[in-house]
Design an enzyme around this catalytic site. Structure first.
Site, PDB file in Angstrom:
ATOM      1  N   CYS A  42       0.716  -0.775  -0.358  1.00  0.00           N
ATOM      2  CA  CYS A  42      -0.032   0.092   0.131  1.00  0.00           C
ATOM      3  C   CYS A  42       0.733   1.617   0.447  1.00  0.00           C
ATOM      4  O   CYS A  42       2.035   1.639   0.437  1.00  0.00           O
ATOM      5  CB  CYS A  42      -0.665  -0.145   1.126  1.00  0.00           C
ATOM      6  SG  CYS A  42      -1.743   1.231   1.622  1.00  0.00           S
ATOM      7  N   THR A  44       0.977   3.698   2.080  1.00  0.00           N
ATOM      8  CA  THR A  44       1.432   3.881   3.484  1.00  0.00           C
ATOM      9  C   THR A  44       2.554   3.004   3.967  1.00  0.00           C
ATOM     10  O   THR A  44       3.665   3.294   4.047  1.00  0.00           O
ATOM     11  CB  THR A  44       0.135   3.585   4.128  1.00  0.00           C
ATOM     12  OG1 THR A  44      -0.866   4.003   3.781  1.00  0.00           O
ATOM     13  CG2 THR A  44       0.162   3.792   5.943  1.00  0.00           C
ATOM     14  N   HIS A  47       5.446   4.539   2.330  1.00  0.00           N
ATOM     15  CA  HIS A  47       5.767   6.249   2.886  1.00  0.00           C
ATOM     16  C   HIS A  47       6.639   5.598   4.178  1.00  0.00           C
ATOM     17  O   HIS A  47       7.456   6.205   4.627  1.00  0.00           O
ATOM     18  CB  HIS A  47       4.790   6.527   3.481  1.00  0.00           C
ATOM     19  CG  HIS A  47       4.002   7.516   2.487  1.00  0.00           C
ATOM     20  ND1 HIS A  47       4.374   7.976   1.303  1.00  0.00           N
ATOM     21  CD2 HIS A  47       2.238   7.802   2.159  1.00  0.00           C
ATOM     22  CE1 HIS A  47       2.911   8.471   0.919  1.00  0.00           C
ATOM     23  NE2 HIS A  47       2.122   8.367   1.185  1.00  0.00           N
ATOM     24  N   CYS A 100     -16.397   3.701  21.692  1.00  0.00           N
ATOM     25  CA  CYS A 100     -16.607   5.515  21.827  1.00  0.00           C
ATOM     26  C   CYS A 100     -17.453   5.500  21.071  1.00  0.00           C
ATOM     27  O   CYS A 100     -18.228   4.754  20.690  1.00  0.00           O
ATOM     28  CB  CYS A 100     -15.434   6.161  20.827  1.00  0.00           C
ATOM     29  SG  CYS A 100     -14.887   5.384  19.112  1.00  0.00           S
ATOM     30  N   CYS A 103     -17.997   4.413  17.711  1.00  0.00           N
ATOM     31  CA  CYS A 103     -18.284   3.032  17.564  1.00  0.00           C
ATOM     32  C   CYS A 103     -19.403   2.750  18.140  1.00  0.00           C
ATOM     33  O   CYS A 103     -20.297   1.883  17.573  1.00  0.00           O
ATOM     34  CB  CYS A 103     -17.478   1.963  18.479  1.00  0.00           C
ATOM     35  SG  CYS A 103     -15.640   2.002  17.179  1.00  0.00           S
ATOM     36  N   GLY A 267      -8.123  10.804  -1.879  1.00  0.00           N
ATOM     37  CA  GLY A 267      -7.276  11.778  -1.792  1.00  0.00           C
ATOM     38  C   GLY A 267      -6.142  12.431  -0.601  1.00  0.00           C
ATOM     39  O   GLY A 267      -7.761  13.293   0.025  1.00  0.00           O
ATOM     40  N   THR A 292     -12.497   8.149   4.627  1.00  0.00           N
ATOM     41  CA  THR A 292     -11.811   7.286   5.837  1.00  0.00           C
ATOM     42  C   THR A 292     -12.116   5.573   5.627  1.00  0.00           C
ATOM     43  O   THR A 292     -13.063   5.010   6.114  1.00  0.00           O
ATOM     44  CB  THR A 292     -11.267   8.241   6.539  1.00  0.00           C
ATOM     45  OG1 THR A 292     -10.462   7.484   7.178  1.00  0.00           O
ATOM     46  CG2 THR A 292     -12.918   7.803   7.673  1.00  0.00           C
TER      47      THR A 292
HETATM   48  N1  LIG Z   1      -8.968   8.835   2.934  1.00  0.00           N
HETATM   49  C1  LIG Z   1      -8.454   7.196   2.699  1.00  0.00           C
HETATM   50  O1  LIG Z   1      -8.963   6.626   3.357  1.00  0.00           O
HETATM   51  C2  LIG Z   1      -6.439   6.449   2.614  1.00  0.00           C
HETATM   52  C3  LIG Z   1      -7.092   5.598   2.282  1.00  0.00           C
HETATM   53  C4  LIG Z   1      -5.422   5.181   1.047  1.00  0.00           C
HETATM   54  C5  LIG Z   1      -5.078   5.850   0.533  1.00  0.00           C
HETATM   55  N2  LIG Z   1      -5.517   7.716   0.797  1.00  0.00           N
HETATM   56  C6  LIG Z   1      -5.133   8.774  -0.431  1.00  0.00           C
HETATM   57  O2  LIG Z   1      -5.308   7.853  -1.876  1.00  0.00           O
HETATM   58  C7  LIG Z   1      -4.261   8.769  -2.888  1.00  0.00           C
HETATM   59  C8  LIG Z   1      -4.325   7.682  -3.713  1.00  0.00           C
HETATM   60  O3  LIG Z   1      -3.735   6.543  -2.746  1.00  0.00           O
HETATM   61  P1  LIG Z   1      -2.389   5.781  -4.256  1.00  0.00           P
HETATM   62  O4  LIG Z   1      -1.999   5.020  -3.432  1.00  0.00           O
HETATM   63  O5  LIG Z   1      -2.939   5.648  -5.457  1.00  0.00           O
HETATM   64  O6  LIG Z   1      -1.589   6.692  -4.454  1.00  0.00           O
HETATM   65  P2  LIG Z   1      -0.081   7.281  -5.528  1.00  0.00           P
HETATM   66  O7  LIG Z   1       0.486   8.607  -5.059  1.00  0.00           O
HETATM   67  O8  LIG Z   1      -0.004   6.109  -5.868  1.00  0.00           O
HETATM   68  O9  LIG Z   1      -2.082   8.147  -6.669  1.00  0.00           O
HETATM   69  C9  LIG Z   1      -1.582   9.254  -6.616  1.00  0.00           C
HETATM   70  C10 LIG Z   1      -1.985   9.142  -8.259  1.00  0.00           C
HETATM   71  O10 LIG Z   1      -1.768  11.056  -8.748  1.00  0.00           O
HETATM   72  C11 LIG Z   1      -1.446  11.184  -9.894  1.00  0.00           C
HETATM   73  N3  LIG Z   1      -1.487  13.246  -9.754  1.00  0.00           N
HETATM   74  C12 LIG Z   1      -0.121  13.236  -9.454  1.00  0.00           C
HETATM   75  N4  LIG Z   1      -1.380  14.863  -9.479  1.00  0.00           N
HETATM   76  C13 LIG Z   1      -1.703  14.747  -9.994  1.00  0.00           C
HETATM   77  C14 LIG Z   1      -2.654  15.692 -10.711  1.00  0.00           C
HETATM   78  N5  LIG Z   1      -3.382  17.185 -10.707  1.00  0.00           N
HETATM   79  N6  LIG Z   1      -3.885  15.660 -11.244  1.00  0.00           N
HETATM   80  C15 LIG Z   1      -4.545  14.221 -11.871  1.00  0.00           C
HETATM   81  N7  LIG Z   1      -3.984  12.777 -11.362  1.00  0.00           N
HETATM   82  C16 LIG Z   1      -2.255  13.502 -10.370  1.00  0.00           C
HETATM   83  C17 LIG Z   1      -0.534  10.358  -9.015  1.00  0.00           C
HETATM   84  O11 LIG Z   1       0.729  10.364 -11.174  1.00  0.00           O
HETATM   85  C18 LIG Z   1      -0.081   9.185  -9.117  1.00  0.00           C
HETATM   86  O12 LIG Z   1      -0.229   8.797 -10.229  1.00  0.00           O
HETATM   87  C19 LIG Z   1      -3.262   8.943  -1.795  1.00  0.00           C
HETATM   88  O13 LIG Z   1      -3.166  10.137  -1.257  1.00  0.00           O
HETATM   89  C20 LIG Z   1      -3.199   7.812  -0.659  1.00  0.00           C
HETATM   90  O14 LIG Z   1      -2.667   8.942   0.572  1.00  0.00           O
HETATM   91  C21 LIG Z   1      -6.553   7.403   1.487  1.00  0.00           C
HETATM   92  C1  LIG Z   2      -3.600   1.849   6.783  1.00  0.00           C
HETATM   93  C2  LIG Z   2      -3.985   2.286   5.256  1.00  0.00           C
HETATM   94  O1  LIG Z   2      -3.673   2.653   4.208  1.00  0.00           O
HETATM   95  C3  LIG Z   2      -5.293   1.688   4.350  1.00  0.00           C
HETATM   96  N1  LIG Z   2      -5.376   1.415   3.588  1.00  0.00           N
HETATM   97  C4  LIG Z   2      -6.420   2.128   4.960  1.00  0.00           C
HETATM   98  O2  LIG Z   2      -7.759   2.360   4.881  1.00  0.00           O
HETATM   99  O3  LIG Z   2      -6.729   3.530   6.084  1.00  0.00           O
HETATM  100 ZN   LIG Z   3      -3.740   0.533   3.758  1.00  0.00          ZN
HETATM  101 ZN   LIG Z   4     -14.518   3.348  18.706  1.00  0.00          ZN
END
Ligand SMILES: NC(=O)c1ccc[n+]([C@@H]2O[C@H](COP(=O)([O-])OP(=O)(O)OC[C@H]3O[C@@H](n4cnc5c(N)ncnc54)[C@H](O)[C@@H]3O)[C@@H](O)[C@H]2O)c1
Ligand SMILES: C[C@@H](O)[C@H](N)C(=O)O
Ligand SMILES: [Zn+2]
Ligand SMILES: [Zn+2]
EC number: 1.1.1.103
Length: 348
Positions: A42, A44, A47, A100, A103, A267, A292
């Protein structure tokens, strides 16, 4: 003497990780031990590997990495009911408190005391792993391990795409990383048309097309809003799904979505984002969903059935399958370079 296993471990507070040999853990009360059949990387994990600011504030090495998994239960700890040795399982990664305010209202995805395994505990980049019994999801045998391990991120994508009506809707997806690609697969399987994808990487635009995107746009070379308006007869898309975490993509998507349209934001942005709320959200009467994790356990049922339906075009998204963990460094570097969809380690 205890049995040994191989694991990808964050051993030190610095860039990278190590392949180490450690004891196979023993499941405690309320836990099960699984033999890992497949596990996937993933963003994460990346990171944590890179040791970015977030990882430095959250991760406490030494720790086994990884949280996306499919495996077989090989031992059940004291007090565990309803899970047996031989069960084929995956895991919800959010360990929720059940006590909580969130939950108690059934809103487990926003539990205020959430811990994430592979982030706050040892994870699944190993031959065996401990899963809290309350987080175990039983898989039907018909879903192969390389798909079953993707259910956790697929859950993110399902909650993003299916937060509102999608069949027959025009859609803009910004970002075709692993999550956006899964989002395209879910949107297409659910009858969205056209699905327009904005993604700067040529490699990922090509993947988006293979997964079923009807149009792809390079946001660094083309005018995203104009392209979307041309494709939608000047109306804009019904649904805007943000998967990139790029502030510019957010602004373009809000401009390109039709008034009274629906927006899902998954994102994560690098920091605070400045948006013209009056003109881009309020006067457009948009419905905006923050996404989320996954809804427990409703999203898992949806994901499992979508996989069983055979309608999700997942194969092009799994760009790299490794046998074992030996080439883990290559896998992480390819992911860092954006040269992958999902990367899966197979351990069967
Ligand atoms: N909210 C949540 O629960 C949750 C869970 C998992 C991941 N995420 C987030 O979701 C996002 C996507 O995850 P991922 O693993 O696919 O990440 P990733 O970084 O691999 O993918 C992001 C993509 O966006 C593209 N990008 C960059 N700038 C752009 C623009 N201006 N317009 C369009 N596309 C653009 C990149 O080229 C890349 O392919 C990340 O920000 C991640 O942190 C959130
Ligand atoms: C842990 C994080 O990467 C996971 N994908 C989530 O849904 O929260
Ligand atoms: Zn994950
Ligand atoms: Zn809870």
């Amino acid at each position: 003497m205890s049995e040994k296993m191989v694991a990808i471990m964050k051993t030190k507070p610095e860039y990278g990780a190590e392949l180490v040999e450690v004891d196979v853990p023993k499941p405690g009360p309320g836990e099960v031990l699984i033999k890992v059949l497949a596990t996937s990387i993933c963003g994460t994990d990346l990171h944590i590997y890179e040791w970015n600011e977030w990882a430095q504030s959250r991760i406490k090495p030494p720790q086994i990495m990884g949280h996306e998994v499919a495996g077989e239960v090989v031992e059940v700890g004291p007090g565990v009911e309803g899970i047996e040795v031989g069960d084929y399982v995956s895991a919800e990664t959010h360990i929720v408190c059940g006590k909580c305010y969130a939950c108690r209202r059934g809103q487990y995805h926003v539990c205020q005391n959430t811990k994430i395994f592979g982030v706050d505990t040892d994870g699944v980049f190993a031959e065996y792993a401990i899963i809290p019994a309350q987080n175990v999801w039983k898989n039907p045998k018909s879903i192969p391990p390389e798909y079953a391990t993707l259910q956790e991120p697929l859950g993110n994508a399902v909650d993003t795409v299916l937060a509102g009506p999608i069949a027959g809707k025009s859609v803009l997806i910004t970002g075709a990383g692993p999550l956006g690609l899964l989002g395209i697969a879910v949107a297409k399987a659910s009858g969205a048309y056209p699905v327009i994808v904005s993604e700067p990487s040529e490699f990922r635009r090509n993947l988006a097309k293979k997964v079923g995107a009807d149009y792809v746009i390079n946001p660094f070379e083309e005018d995203v809003v104009k392209e979307v308006m041309d494709i939608t007869d000047g109306n804009g898309v019904d649904v805007f799904l943000e998967f990139s975490g790029a502030p510019k993509a957010l602004e373009q998507g809000l401009q390109a979505v039709t008034p009274a349209g629906r927006v899902s934001l998954l994102g994560l942005f690098p920091g605070k984002v400045s948006i013209d709320f009056n003109n881009l959200i309020i006067f457009k009467a948009l419905t905006v969903y923050g996404i989320t994790g996954r809804h427990l356990w409703e999203t898992w049922y949806t994901v499992s059935r979508l996989l069983q339906s055979g309608k999700l075009n997942i194969d092009p998204i799994i760009t790299h399958k490794y046998k074992g963990f030996d080439k883990y460094e290559e896998a992480f570097e390819l992911m860092r370079a954006g040269k992958t969809g999902k990367v899966v380690f197979m351990l069967k």
